[in-house]
Design a protein around this motif. Structure first.
Motif, short mmCIF file in Angstrom:
data_model
loop_
_atom_site.label_atom_id
_atom_site.label_comp_id
_atom_site.label_asym_id
_atom_site.label_seq_id
_atom_site.Cartn_x
_atom_site.Cartn_y
_atom_site.Cartn_z
N ILE A 23 0.84 -1.20 0.00
CA ILE A 23 0.00 0.00 0.00
C ILE A 23 0.88 1.25 0.00
CG2 ILE A 23 -1.65 1.35 1.37
CD1 ILE A 23 -2.80 -1.37 2.33
N GLY A 24 1.90 1.26 0.85
CA GLY A 24 2.80 2.40 0.92
C GLY A 24 3.50 2.65 -0.41
N LEU A 25 3.89 1.58 -1.11
CA LEU A 25 4.56 1.72 -2.40
C LEU A 25 3.64 2.34 -3.44
CD1 LEU A 25 6.99 1.23 -4.22
CD2 LEU A 25 6.15 -1.11 -4.61
N VAL A 26 2.40 1.84 -3.52
CA VAL A 26 1.45 2.36 -4.50
C VAL A 26 1.14 3.84 -4.24
CG1 VAL A 26 -0.95 2.21 -5.32
CG2 VAL A 26 0.42 0.14 -5.08
N ILE A 27 0.91 4.17 -2.97
CA ILE A 27 0.63 5.57 -2.63
C ILE A 27 1.85 6.45 -2.91
CG2 ILE A 27 0.01 7.16 -0.78
CD1 ILE A 27 -2.30 5.44 -1.74
N SER A 28 3.04 5.91 -2.69
CA SER A 28 4.26 6.66 -2.99
C SER A 28 4.34 6.99 -4.47
CB SER A 28 5.50 5.86 -2.57
OG SER A 28 5.58 5.75 -1.18
N ILE A 29 4.06 6.00 -5.31
CA ILE A 29 4.09 6.21 -6.76
C ILE A 29 3.07 7.28 -7.15
CG2 ILE A 29 3.60 5.15 -9.01
CD1 ILE A 29 6.26 4.28 -7.78
N HIS A 30 1.91 7.19 -6.54
CA HIS A 30 0.85 8.16 -6.81
C HIS A 30 1.29 9.59 -6.45
CE1 HIS A 30 -2.96 10.27 -6.73
NE2 HIS A 30 -2.83 10.48 -5.43
N VAL A 31 1.84 9.73 -5.25
CA VAL A 31 2.24 11.06 -4.78
C VAL A 31 3.41 11.61 -5.59
CG1 VAL A 31 3.10 12.37 -2.81
CG2 VAL A 31 1.34 10.64 -2.46
N VAL A 32 4.35 10.74 -5.94
CA VAL A 32 5.46 11.17 -6.78
C VAL A 32 4.94 11.64 -8.14
CG1 VAL A 32 7.48 10.36 -8.06
CG2 VAL A 32 7.23 9.79 -5.65
N ALA A 33 3.95 10.94 -8.69
CA ALA A 33 3.36 11.35 -9.97
C ALA A 33 2.61 12.67 -9.84
CB ALA A 33 2.43 10.26 -10.49
N MET A 34 2.13 12.97 -8.63
CA MET A 34 1.48 14.25 -8.39
C MET A 34 2.47 15.41 -8.46
SD MET A 34 -1.08 13.31 -5.21
CE MET A 34 -1.54 15.02 -4.91
N TYR A 35 3.71 15.17 -8.00
CA TYR A 35 4.63 16.28 -7.81
C TYR A 35 5.87 16.26 -8.70
CZ TYR A 35 1.75 17.03 -3.68
OH TYR A 35 0.69 17.25 -2.84
N LEU A 36 6.45 15.09 -8.96
CA LEU A 36 7.71 15.02 -9.70
C LEU A 36 7.64 15.62 -11.10
CD1 LEU A 36 10.65 14.18 -9.61
CD2 LEU A 36 9.98 11.90 -10.42
N PRO A 37 6.55 15.41 -11.85
CA PRO A 37 6.50 15.99 -13.20
C PRO A 37 6.33 17.51 -13.19
CG PRO A 37 4.94 14.16 -12.96
CD PRO A 37 5.38 14.53 -11.59
N SER A 38 6.20 18.11 -12.01
CA SER A 38 5.84 19.53 -11.92
C SER A 38 6.76 20.45 -12.69
CB SER A 38 5.79 19.97 -10.45
OG SER A 38 4.73 19.33 -9.78
N ILE A 39 8.07 20.20 -12.61
CA ILE A 39 8.99 21.14 -13.25
C ILE A 39 8.79 21.15 -14.76
CG2 ILE A 39 10.90 19.48 -13.49
CD1 ILE A 39 11.14 23.21 -12.47
N VAL A 40 8.46 20.00 -15.34
CA VAL A 40 8.16 19.94 -16.77
C VAL A 40 6.78 20.52 -17.03
CG1 VAL A 40 7.83 18.42 -18.75
CG2 VAL A 40 9.66 17.95 -17.11
N THR A 41 5.82 20.18 -16.18
CA THR A 41 4.46 20.68 -16.35
C THR A 41 4.43 22.20 -16.33
OG1 THR A 41 3.57 18.70 -15.27
CG2 THR A 41 2.10 20.59 -15.46
N GLY A 42 5.18 22.80 -15.40
CA GLY A 42 5.21 24.25 -15.32
C GLY A 42 5.71 24.89 -16.59
N ILE A 43 6.74 24.30 -17.16
CA ILE A 43 7.28 24.82 -18.43
C ILE A 43 6.23 24.69 -19.54
CG2 ILE A 43 9.02 24.45 -20.22
CD1 ILE A 43 10.92 23.55 -17.94
N LEU A 44 5.53 23.55 -19.57
CA LEU A 44 4.49 23.33 -20.57
C LEU A 44 3.35 24.32 -20.41
CD1 LEU A 44 4.32 19.42 -20.63
CD2 LEU A 44 5.38 20.93 -22.33
N VAL A 45 2.97 24.60 -19.14
CA VAL A 45 1.92 25.57 -18.88
C VAL A 45 2.33 26.95 -19.39
CG1 VAL A 45 0.70 26.83 -17.05
CG2 VAL A 45 0.87 24.35 -16.94
N ASP A 46 3.59 27.32 -19.16
CA ASP A 46 4.08 28.62 -19.62
C ASP A 46 4.24 28.67 -21.15
OD1 ASP A 46 4.17 29.79 -17.11
OD2 ASP A 46 6.24 29.18 -16.73
#
Length: 427
Positions: free
Chosen positions: A282-305
């Protein structure tokens, strides 16, 4: 008088020196990022086991979503308070107060588990919600000094810094459970000990280091620019403090993404438990989920801009639909399938949350920004409370698959919201 003179001198120094202003902007981002690392631990450590702790104390899975209701209601109230504290005093005061309140709430959960006191558990979860609210409000601090073309990226830096803490939090659940048992505390309360320490450190980082305050500097610079324009007889074009259409669109995007994400995420640990997955899985799956929430952010921000707020909003709806399909039709006994589904769920939230946040920042000016942001985050928190509260009942009456598929279909509502918004161009 001396204070006003010092403030005027400070503002003039930043107005006259673009390089000095850039250094302050970069320093602000680093401080926010440091605080967010610890805040990520505090948030995810508690969220991972909240439903399981409630099920254990209540003796039933039916109301496993209730903890999410309480800490998201607390988050709603805290968002309003933090927004107003930030607007009246400073980002530093607002954010530090919220993180430290979250630490107190986490300690209350530990005491509630020790005493098997349901009332204290629910009250403490409400206070713990202040940490969650501050975790989200901190993203705005990075945008206070950003230009229009930097805002998506600035939000991303604040969110991506959560990744380290967000990944560590769920994976320390087992360790903290063992530690708690060693000191005669229920194992499911262990992660909340970690949450209390992490939120406390985040609060101190903001309180001590976030000087000068970015929102105060931003407001002062806005007044300075207006004064210069007036003295130069420059006619300022109509530029209201709030573009209501932009705020409504940004809020709608974030509300829908939060509701869908929280509903599915909350029930995932319960669903996995039914199929024999242990706490580590359970901890592993939730970790993957949370990482997917935040890790792509630096790329997402550039795409948004670069690609625009609207483009990324549509991408969020499509990604949520894909997550719902994988969760609904993938094999529940397969941890790989669940990791993929929850990863897509996190990515969809990331797209929607950053594009929605940027729309709200674009649509406000410093004189009203923090107050408006706090109000919007109240709606986001209430959406999370609704998703978490209804998720257990929906799953009890139907299934995890049906709830996931329904969430994906609901996410497609983002597309007509975008079509409505295009009647007036938005950057």
């Amino acid at each position: 008088m001396k204070r006003n003179a010092r403030q005027e001198a400070m503002v003039k120094s930043y107005a006259d020196s673009p390089e000095k202003f850039k250094r302050l902007y970069r320093r602000t981002l680093w401080i926010v990022a440091l605080a967010q690392i610890f805040a990520g631990v505090g948030l995810t450590a508690g969220v991972t086991v909240a439903a399981l702790l409630a099920s254990d104390m209540l003796g039933t899975d039916r109301y496993a979503g209730v903890p999410v209701v309480f800490f998201t209601i607390g988050s709603a109230g805290a968002a309003l308070i933090i927004g107003r504290l930030s607007q009246r005093f400073s980002r530093r005061v607002g954010l530090a107060s919220g993180f430290l309140a979250g630490a107190i709430g986490a300690l209350g959960v530990v005491v509630a588990a020790l005493s098997t006191n349901i009332f204290l558990l629910f009250l403490s979860l409400v206070i713990y919600g202040a940490g969650m609210a501050t975790n989200l409000q901190a993203r705005y601090a990075g945008t206070d000094l950003a230009t229009v073309k930097q805002r998506g990226t600035a939000i991303s830096v604040a969110l991506v810094s959560l990744t380290l803490g967000a990944f560590a939090g769920p994976n320390l659940v087992g360790v903290m459970g063992t530690f708690a048992e060693a000191i005669n505390i229920p194992s499911l309360a262990g992660p909340f000990i970690l949450a209390a320490v992490a939120f406390g450190i985040a609060g101190l980082v903001i309180l001590i280091l976030l000087r000068p305050d970015p929102l105060q500097v931003s407001k002062a610079l806005a007044v300075h620019v207006q004064t210069v324009e007036e003295s130069s007889e420059v006619v300022k074009k109509d530029d209201p403090a709030i573009d209501r259409k932009g705020v409504i669109l940004g809020a709608t995007v974030m509300v829908l993404t939060q509701l869908i994400m929280v509903a599915i995420m909350t029930m995932t640990p319960i669903h996995m438990g039914h199929y024999g997955h242990d706490l580590g899985d359970i901890g592993l799956v939730i970790s993957i989920h949370v990482v997917a929430m935040y890790l792509p952010s630096i790329v997402t921000g550039i795409l948004v801009d670069k690609l625009g707020r609207i483009f990324m909003t549509v991408a969020a709806g499509i990604t949520f639909m894909a997550a719902g399909l994988v969760a609904a039709f993938g094999p529940s006994e397969s941890i790989i399938g669940l990791m993929f589904a929850l990863g897509l769920l996190g990515l969809g939230w990331n797209f929607g949350f950053i594009s929605g946040t940027t729309l709200v920042v674009d649509s406000t000016d410093p004189t009203m920004r923090a107050k408006t942001q706090g109000t919007v985050d109240v709606l986001i928190a209430l959406a999370g409370a609704t998703g978490g509260g209804l998720s257990g009942m929906i799953m009890a009456q139907s299934s995890f698959a049906a709830m996931s598929l329904g969430g994906g279909i609901l996410a497609l509502a983002l597309i007509p919201a975008v079509l409505w918004s295009t009647k007036k161009p938005l950057t």
